[in-house]
Scaffold this motif. Structure first.
Motif, PDB file in Angstrom:
ATOM      1  N   LYS A 100      -0.592 -21.609  49.567  1.00 28.92           N
ATOM      2  CA  LYS A 100       0.013 -22.255  50.869  1.00 28.92           C
ATOM      3  C   LYS A 100      -0.822 -22.143  51.997  1.00 28.92           C
ATOM      4  O   LYS A 100      -0.956 -23.083  52.701  1.00 28.92           O
ATOM      5  N   GLU A 101      -1.389 -21.074  52.241  1.00 29.71           N
ATOM      6  CA  GLU A 101      -2.283 -20.665  53.508  1.00 29.71           C
ATOM      7  C   GLU A 101      -3.514 -21.928  53.357  1.00 29.71           C
ATOM      8  O   GLU A 101      -3.935 -22.324  54.509  1.00 29.71           O
ATOM      9  N   ASP A 154      -7.056 -13.840  51.279  1.00 30.63           N
ATOM     10  CA  ASP A 154      -6.957 -12.895  50.180  1.00 30.63           C
ATOM     11  C   ASP A 154      -6.895 -13.887  48.905  1.00 30.63           C
ATOM     12  O   ASP A 154      -6.047 -14.661  48.784  1.00 30.63           O
ATOM     13  N   LEU A 155      -8.156 -13.841  48.134  1.00 36.55           N
ATOM     14  CA  LEU A 155      -8.299 -14.811  46.966  1.00 36.55           C
ATOM     15  C   LEU A 155      -7.736 -14.217  45.997  1.00 36.55           C
ATOM     16  O   LEU A 155      -7.855 -14.723  44.811  1.00 36.55           O
ATOM     17  N   MET A 157      -0.420 -21.310  34.748  1.00 37.40           N
ATOM     18  CA  MET A 157      -0.802 -22.616  35.042  1.00 37.40           C
ATOM     19  C   MET A 157       0.217 -23.732  35.538  1.00 37.40           C
ATOM     20  O   MET A 157      -0.241 -24.927  35.889  1.00 37.40           O
ATOM     21  N   MET A 158       1.274 -23.302  35.723  1.00 42.00           N
ATOM     22  CA  MET A 158       2.392 -24.108  36.172  1.00 42.00           C
ATOM     23  C   MET A 158       2.281 -24.178  37.836  1.00 42.00           C
ATOM     24  O   MET A 158       1.732 -23.371  38.241  1.00 42.00           O
ATOM     25  N   GLY A 159       2.780 -25.101  38.454  1.00 42.29           N
ATOM     26  CA  GLY A 159       2.809 -25.299  39.950  1.00 42.29           C
ATOM     27  C   GLY A 159       1.827 -26.202  40.332  1.00 42.29           C
ATOM     28  O   GLY A 159       1.011 -26.584  39.600  1.00 42.29           O
ATOM     29  N   PRO A 160       1.735 -26.134  41.514  1.00 45.94           N
ATOM     30  CA  PRO A 160       0.430 -27.315  42.141  1.00 45.94           C
ATOM     31  C   PRO A 160      -0.798 -26.514  41.983  1.00 45.94           C
ATOM     32  O   PRO A 160      -0.814 -25.091  41.797  1.00 45.94           O
ATOM     33  N   GLN A 177       2.558 -14.235  42.743  1.00 41.94           N
ATOM     34  CA  GLN A 177       3.100 -14.285  44.063  1.00 41.94           C
ATOM     35  C   GLN A 177       1.697 -14.466  45.147  1.00 41.94           C
ATOM     36  O   GLN A 177       1.750 -15.058  46.268  1.00 41.94           O
ATOM     37  N   CYS A 178       0.763 -13.662  44.655  1.00 40.75           N
ATOM     38  CA  CYS A 178      -0.252 -13.734  45.748  1.00 40.75           C
ATOM     39  C   CYS A 178      -0.884 -15.327  45.696  1.00 40.75           C
ATOM     40  O   CYS A 178      -1.484 -15.635  46.716  1.00 40.75           O
ATOM     41  N   ALA A 179      -1.314 -15.822  44.407  1.00 40.76           N
ATOM     42  CA  ALA A 179      -1.627 -17.106  44.204  1.00 40.76           C
ATOM     43  C   ALA A 179      -1.084 -18.090  45.142  1.00 40.76           C
ATOM     44  O   ALA A 179      -1.450 -19.155  45.726  1.00 40.76           O
ATOM     45  N   GLU A 180       0.518 -18.095  45.019  1.00 38.66           N
ATOM     46  CA  GLU A 180       1.217 -18.869  45.672  1.00 38.66           C
ATOM     47  C   GLU A 180       0.976 -18.782  47.188  1.00 38.66           C
ATOM     48  O   GLU A 180       0.949 -19.823  47.926  1.00 38.66           O
ATOM     49  N   LYS A 181       1.013 -17.644  47.926  1.00 40.57           N
ATOM     50  CA  LYS A 181       0.951 -17.387  49.198  1.00 40.57           C
ATOM     51  C   LYS A 181      -0.690 -17.763  49.583  1.00 40.57           C
ATOM     52  O   LYS A 181      -1.021 -18.371  50.522  1.00 40.57           O
ATOM     53  N   ARG A 182      -1.791 -17.612  48.916  1.00 45.46           N
ATOM     54  CA  ARG A 182      -2.996 -18.051  48.659  1.00 45.46           C
ATOM     55  C   ARG A 182      -3.065 -19.446  49.084  1.00 45.46           C
ATOM     56  O   ARG A 182      -3.576 -19.970  50.089  1.00 45.46           O
TER      57      ARG A 182
END
Length: 117
Positions: free
Chosen positions: A79-80, A41-42, A20-23, A72-77
């Protein structure tokens, strides 16, 4: 250098609250959702694996790999999606009449303010 002065490596254990942390994830307007989400990639497969691991193991420390992969996947998703959303909004704004573009900018600013609260 003696053994006591070497830095130690600590193991980090992620818990559900860490997810739950982060943007927050990007909110995508309906007008451009299909274009923005196309090919992204969702992370749904990774999320299913995480929930399966939690269901099987009951407690989070046994699912650290799944938590890390989802993070990692959520951060990449995100950002994209943010980049695609900005690009699409810019293109949409250029094709709109000036009055509608200003109205949309005001609407988006109010949504951002309400999300920040």
């Amino acid at each position: 250098m003696d053994v006591d002065s070497q830095p130690t490596v600590e193991e980090t254990i992620l818990v559900g609250d860490d997810l739950m942390m982060g943007p927050p994830s990007t909110v995508t307007p309906q007008e451009i959702a299909s274009h923005v989400l196309e090919g992204v990639d969702l992370c749904d497969v990774i999320l299913r694996n995480l929930f399966l691991c939690l269901q099987i193991n009951v407690i989070e420390p046994f699912c650290q790999d799944e938590l890390a992969l989802y993070w990692q996947c959520a951060e990449k998703r995100d950002k994209e999606l943010r980049q695609r959303l900005q690009d699409s909004e810019r293109k949409l704004g250029l094709s709109m009449p000036l009055g509608q573009a200003k109205e949309r900018a005001g609407q988006l600013e109010s949504e951002v303010t309400s999300l920040e609260r």
